[in-house]
Design a protein around this motif. Structure first.
Motif, PDB file in Angstrom:
ATOM      1  N   HIS A 185       9.805  18.560   8.155  1.00  0.00           N
ATOM      2  CA  HIS A 185       8.481  18.683   8.732  1.00  0.00           C
ATOM      3  C   HIS A 185       8.670  18.884  10.236  1.00  0.00           C
ATOM      4  O   HIS A 185       9.683  18.470  10.800  1.00  0.00           O
ATOM      5  N   GLN A 208      18.000  23.177  22.977  1.00  0.00           N
ATOM      6  CA  GLN A 208      17.950  23.365  21.535  1.00  0.00           C
ATOM      7  C   GLN A 208      18.654  24.679  21.246  1.00  0.00           C
ATOM      8  O   GLN A 208      18.072  25.739  21.359  1.00  0.00           O
ATOM      9  N   GLY A 265      20.043  12.043  14.756  1.00  0.00           N
ATOM     10  CA  GLY A 265      20.567  13.212  15.457  1.00  0.00           C
ATOM     11  C   GLY A 265      20.740  12.910  16.932  1.00  0.00           C
ATOM     12  O   GLY A 265      21.594  13.468  17.605  1.00  0.00           O
ATOM     13  N   LYS A 266      19.930  11.995  17.417  1.00  0.00           N
ATOM     14  CA  LYS A 266      19.961  11.678  18.834  1.00  0.00           C
ATOM     15  C   LYS A 266      21.193  10.855  19.192  1.00  0.00           C
ATOM     16  O   LYS A 266      21.932  11.191  20.113  1.00  0.00           O
TER      17      LYS A 266
HETATM   18  P1  GTP Z   1      10.666  21.983  15.242  1.00  0.00           P
HETATM   19  O1  GTP Z   1      11.745  22.916  15.759  1.00  0.00           O
HETATM   20  O2  GTP Z   1       9.388  22.095  16.019  1.00  0.00           O
HETATM   21  O3  GTP Z   1      10.504  22.010  13.766  1.00  0.00           O
HETATM   22  O4  GTP Z   1      11.110  20.492  15.616  1.00  0.00           O
HETATM   23  P2  GTP Z   1      12.416  19.830  15.135  1.00  0.00           P
HETATM   24  O5  GTP Z   1      12.220  19.291  13.770  1.00  0.00           O
HETATM   25  O6  GTP Z   1      13.549  20.746  15.389  1.00  0.00           O
HETATM   26  O7  GTP Z   1      12.511  18.562  16.079  1.00  0.00           O
HETATM   27  P3  GTP Z   1      13.356  18.378  17.389  1.00  0.00           P
HETATM   28  O8  GTP Z   1      14.808  18.348  17.106  1.00  0.00           O
HETATM   29  O9  GTP Z   1      12.854  19.314  18.421  1.00  0.00           O
HETATM   30  O10 GTP Z   1      12.932  16.883  17.730  1.00  0.00           O
HETATM   31  C1  GTP Z   1      11.576  16.522  17.871  1.00  0.00           C
HETATM   32  C2  GTP Z   1      11.477  15.294  18.771  1.00  0.00           C
HETATM   33  O11 GTP Z   1      12.123  14.170  18.173  1.00  0.00           O
HETATM   34  C3  GTP Z   1      12.163  15.484  20.108  1.00  0.00           C
HETATM   35  O12 GTP Z   1      11.389  14.840  21.084  1.00  0.00           O
HETATM   36  C4  GTP Z   1      13.507  14.799  19.938  1.00  0.00           C
HETATM   37  O13 GTP Z   1      14.019  14.310  21.144  1.00  0.00           O
HETATM   38  C5  GTP Z   1      13.165  13.668  18.983  1.00  0.00           C
HETATM   39  N1  GTP Z   1      14.300  13.311  18.131  1.00  0.00           N
HETATM   40  C6  GTP Z   1      15.041  14.144  17.376  1.00  0.00           C
HETATM   41  N2  GTP Z   1      15.989  13.455  16.698  1.00  0.00           N
HETATM   42  C7  GTP Z   1      15.840  12.167  17.038  1.00  0.00           C
HETATM   43  C8  GTP Z   1      16.525  10.956  16.663  1.00  0.00           C
HETATM   44  O14 GTP Z   1      17.475  10.926  15.875  1.00  0.00           O
HETATM   45  N3  GTP Z   1      16.083   9.814  17.223  1.00  0.00           N
HETATM   46  C9  GTP Z   1      15.032   9.774  18.100  1.00  0.00           C
HETATM   47  N4  GTP Z   1      14.674   8.604  18.594  1.00  0.00           N
HETATM   48  N5  GTP Z   1      14.376  10.887  18.459  1.00  0.00           N
HETATM   49  C10 GTP Z   1      14.768  12.068  17.949  1.00  0.00           C
END
Ligand code: GTP
Length: 603
Positions: free
Chosen positions: A14, A41, A171-172
Motif C-alpha cells: 500500500h 529513493q 527498511g529504515k
Molecule cells: P510509495 O512510493 O509512495 O508507494 O511509498 P513507499 O511505499 O515507497 O514508501 P516510502 O519508502 O517512501 O516510505 C514512506 C514513509 O515511511 C517515509 O516517510 C519513510 O521514511 C517511512 N518508512 C519507510 N520504512 C520505514 C521503516 O522501516 N520504519 C519507519 N519508522 N519508517 C519507515
C-alpha cells in the motif's frame, strides 16, 4: 549463470508502507550503490515522482547476492536477483499486473503500525492471479506503534496468507533484511523456461530514447534473445531487428544474450511506442511462439479532459509538448479540439485522475505552458433511436434527448478498508455516490467494504471525502468492471446568458440538479466581480435548473480601486496576470481556472 540461481521478484505494498525505503536498503546491502550516489529513493527516477513521493515509472535492478556461510555448512553460492519495481497507484494497475507477470515472487509489505490496507489486498490478489510466491513482510517494526503479530494475523484473516510465514523487518533500521534475502532464495522458485524453445518475451515496460528509439523492458519466458535477431510483436504484428540488448544495474548494461528467465532491455529501432506496448509478447519472426503471453490489453484511456493554452499563441508549443510526452507514454492520447469559449486546444485521454494531473503538471513545468483544464469525464455509451451505438466522453458530442434511446456508464469495483467506527458515514457516502454493496467483511476492528460504483462518482472529490469522514484512516482501490444502464443528462452552463461549451458536463439524472447547483454556486464565488451583475445558470435541454449571480462592484469600491488612472489600472492588471490565477476571457467576463473545475470542488 544457471537459471537455478536467478530470482525475479517485485515489492508490492500500500502507498507509504515503505516500499522504496526497503528496496533501497536491499540494494545498499547488495552493494548496488555507493553512499556517494545514494539518493533519497533510488528507484523513483522522475523528478516529479520524487516530489510527489510516488512511483510512476518502473525501473528494474539486477543485483548479486552471495549467501553468507550458513549453520548447515552451505553458503557462498551466488544468486542473481532481478528486482522489478511496480507503479504504486491504481491508475497504473495494468502496468502493475504486467510487472508482476515478469516475476516468480513478491515481497508483500505491510506497515506494522497500519495493518492491511485496500492496496495491500488488491496488490496481493494481482500477485495471486499471477501464481506468484508471496513473502509477507511486516515492515516498520521499529515504530513504537508497531503491532507486527496483529498485522501478520490480518494478512491471514483477509487474504489467507499464513501469519507464521511473515518476516518482520524495518527498511529504515535494517532489521530483517538478512531474513528477507534468505527468504527470496529459499521460497521464490527459479524462473522456468527452455532457452532452446521459440522466443517468447513479455514487454512489461518501455521508454523512449532519442538515439535508440523505444527501449523495451522484457522478461524472457522461453527461448533466447540475441542481437540481430528478427523479432515480431505478437499483438501489433510489427517486425524489427534486435539492435542491442542487456540488463540493468539500474543503468543499462549491454550484454550478448538474454536467455529464458532473464530480465533485461532490448533496443530494436522502434520509433513509435504504440507499436510495442506493455503486455505484448515479443517473439522470433521466423520461428514464432505458438502462444503469446495471455491477457494483453492495449493501453486505453478512461478519463478525458480538454486542455487549452491560456495564451492562444502557445497552441503550437503545446502541440509539440504533447507529441513529446506521447513518445514516452502509450496510454496518453490527445486530439485537437476547438471550443467556442476556450479557442484551440486538445482533448486528452488518461488512465485516471493522477495520470491526468501528472501530464498536466509536466506540460506546465517542463514545457512552460499555462493551461486551462476542463472537468474530467469518463466514457459513456449511448444508443440512438436510429439504432447506432457510440461511445463518447465529450459533452459537446452528447445528443439531444429526442435522439437517445438508452445511455450507459462505466462502473468500477471499489474496495475500501477502514476502522469499524467510520463504517456508517462511509456507507452513507457510498450510497450518495449511487454505490451498491457487494460484501462487507470484518477484520478484527476493521472492515473491508466491496462496492460497485459508477466510475464518474469517484472522479469528483470522492477520495477527499472518504479521507475526511474517516479521519484519514480509510484506504481505497478499484478496478473497471464494464458498463451498466444509467440515465444520463447533459448540463449546460451559461455565463452572462451565453452557453459556455467548455463548462458542460454529462451527469446521471439523479445528480443533475445537485451538480448544476454546485457548479453555479462555485462559479459565482470564483468569478471576479464585474462592473455589472453576471448571471450564471445551469440548464438541461434549455430548461434552467439552477442559477446564481456574480454581484457587481459597489460604486465606492470601484472608485477606490480604479480611480480612472490608466497606469494604475494597468499595474493592477499586470499584477493579476503574474499571479497564480489563470483567467480566460469569455465574452465580457473573465473566468478563472477554478470555475472550469467547479464540478470537482469539495463542499
Ligand atoms: P510509495 O512510493 O509512495 O508507494 O511509498 P513507499 O511505499 O515507497 O514508501 P516510502 O519508502 O517512501 O516510505 C514512506 C514513509 O515511511 C517515509 O516517510 C519513510 O521514511 C517511512 N518508512 C519507510 N520504512 C520505514 C521503516 O522501516 N520504519 C519507519 N519508522 N519508517 C519507515
Amino acid at each position: 549463470t544457471a537459471r537455478v540461481n536467478v530470482r525475479n521478484f517485485s515489492i508490492i505494498a500500500h502507498v507509504d508502507h515503505g516500499k522504496s525505503t526497503l528496496a533501497d536498503r536491499i540494494m545498499e546491502r547488495l552493494g548496488a550503490m555507493g553512499e556517494r550516489d545514494k539518493r533519497d529513493q533510488t528507484l523513483d527516477t522522475l523528478e516529479l515522482e520524487r516530489e510527489r513521493g510516488i512511483t510512476i515509472k518502473s525501473t528494474p535492478v539486477r543485483l548479486t547476492y552471495v549467501r553468507p556461510p550458513q549453520e548447515d555448512g552451505t553458503g557462498g553460492e551466488s544468486y542473481t536477483f532481478n528486482l522489478i519495481d511496480t507503479p504504486g497507484h491504481v491508475d497504473f494497475n495494468y502496468e502493475v499486473s504486467r510487472s508482476l507477470a515478469a516475476c516468480e515472487g513478491v515481497l508483500l509489505l505491510v506497515d506494522a503500525s497500519q495493518g492491511v490496507e485496500a492496496q495491500t489486498i488488491v496488490n496481493a490478489y494481482l500477485a495471486i492471479d499471477s501464481n506468484l510466491e508471496i513473502i509477507p513482510v511486516i515492515n516498520k517494526i521499529d515504530l513504537p506503534a508497531a503491532d507486527p503479530e496483529g498485522a501478520a494475523q490480518e494478512l491471514e484473516d483477509v487474504i489467507g496468507i499464513p501469519a507464521e510465514s511473515a518476516v518482520f523487518a524495518s527498511g529504515k533500521s535494517g532489521i530483517g533484511i538478512t531474513e528477507i534475502l534468505e527468504a527470496i532464495v529459499d521460497r521464490i522458485p527459479p524462473p522456468p523456461g527452455d532457452p532452446e524453445a521459440p522466443l517468447k518475451a513479455l514487454i512489461f515496460d518501455s521508454f523512449y530514447d532519442a538515439y535508440q528509439g523505444v527501449i523495451l523492458f522484457v522478461r524472457v519466458l522461453e527461448g533466447t534473445l540475441t542481437p540481430k535477431q528478427p523479432i515480431m510483436l505478437f499483438n501489433s504484428g510489427k517486425t524489427f531487428d534486435v539492435d542491442k540488448l542487456g540488463t540493468f544495474t539500474p543503468g543499462l548494461i549491454v550484454s550478448d544474450s538474454l536467455p529464458a528467465g532473464a530480465v533485461g532491455w532490448v533496443a530494436a529501432g522502434i520509433k513509435d511506442i504504440h507499436d510495442a506496448q506493455v503486455g505484448d509478447t515479443l517473439t522470433q519472426k521466423d520461428r514464432p511462439t505458438p502462444e503469446p503471453f495471455p491477457g494483453f490489453k492495449p493501453a486505453q484511456p478512461v478519463v478525458f479532459s480538454g486542455l487549452y493554452p491560456t495564451d492562444t499563441e502557445d497552441y503550437r508549443k503545446m502541440r509539440d509538448a504533447l507529441e513529446k510526452l506521447k513518445l514516452n507514454d502509450a496510454a496518453f492520447t490527445f486530439e485537437p479540439e476547438t471550443s467556442e469559449a476556450l479557442g484551440f486546444g486538445f482533448r486528452c485521454g488518461f488512465l485516471g485522475l493522477l495520470h491526468a494531473e501528472i501530464i498536466q503538471e509536466r506540460l506546465e513545468r517542463e514545457y512552460d505552458l499555462d493551461l486551462i483544464a476542463t472537468a474530467p469525464a469518463v466514457v459513456y455509451r449511448i444508443s440512438l433511436t436510429n439504432g447506432t451505438i457510440f461511445e463518447t466522453q465529450n459533452p459537446a458530442e452528447f445528443p439531444t434527448r429526442d435522439r437517445i434511446s438508452a445511455t450507459e456508464e462505466p462502473y468500477i469495483k471499489l474496495s475500501i478498508m477502514l476502522p469499524e467506527e467510520h463504517v456508517g458515514p462511509v456507507m452513507q457516502l457510498l450510497q450518495e455516490r449511487r454505490g451498491s454493496m457487494i460484501t462487507m467483511n470484518y477484520v478484527g476492528k476493521r472492515v473491508e467494504l466491496l462496492y460497485e460504483v459508477p466510475f464518474a462518482e469517484i472522479l469528483y472529490d470522492f477520495h477527499d471525502r472518504l479521507k475526511s469522514i474517516s479521519r484519514g484512516y480509510a484506504s481505497m482501490d478499484y478496478e473497471q468492471i464494464g458498463y451498466r444502464d444509467g440515465d444520463l443528462r447533459k448540463v449546460d452552463i451559461m455565463v452572462n446568458n451565453e452557453i459556455v461549451d467548455a463548462l458542460a458536463v454529462i451527469v446521471h439524472e439523479d445528480k443533475a440538479y445537485g451538480i448544476g447547483r454546485k457548479i453555479v454556486d462555485k462559479m459565482a464565488e470564483v468569478i471576479p466581480r464585474q462592473m455589472f451583475p453576471v448571471p450564471v445558470q445551469a440548464t438541461i435541454g434549455g430548461k434552467i435548473i439552477a442559477r446564481a449571480t456574480v454581484k457587481a462592484y459597489r460604486k465606492d469600491v470601484l472608485a477606490k480601486c480604479y480611480g480612472g488612472d490608466i497606469s494604475r489600472k494597468k499595474k493592477l492588471l499586470n499584477k493579476q496576470k503574474k499571479g497564480r490565477a489563470r483567467m480566460k476571457q469569455i465574452g465580457t467576463v473573465e473566468v478563472p481556472q477554478e470555475a472550469f473545475l467547479a464540478v470537482l470542488s469539495t463542499d
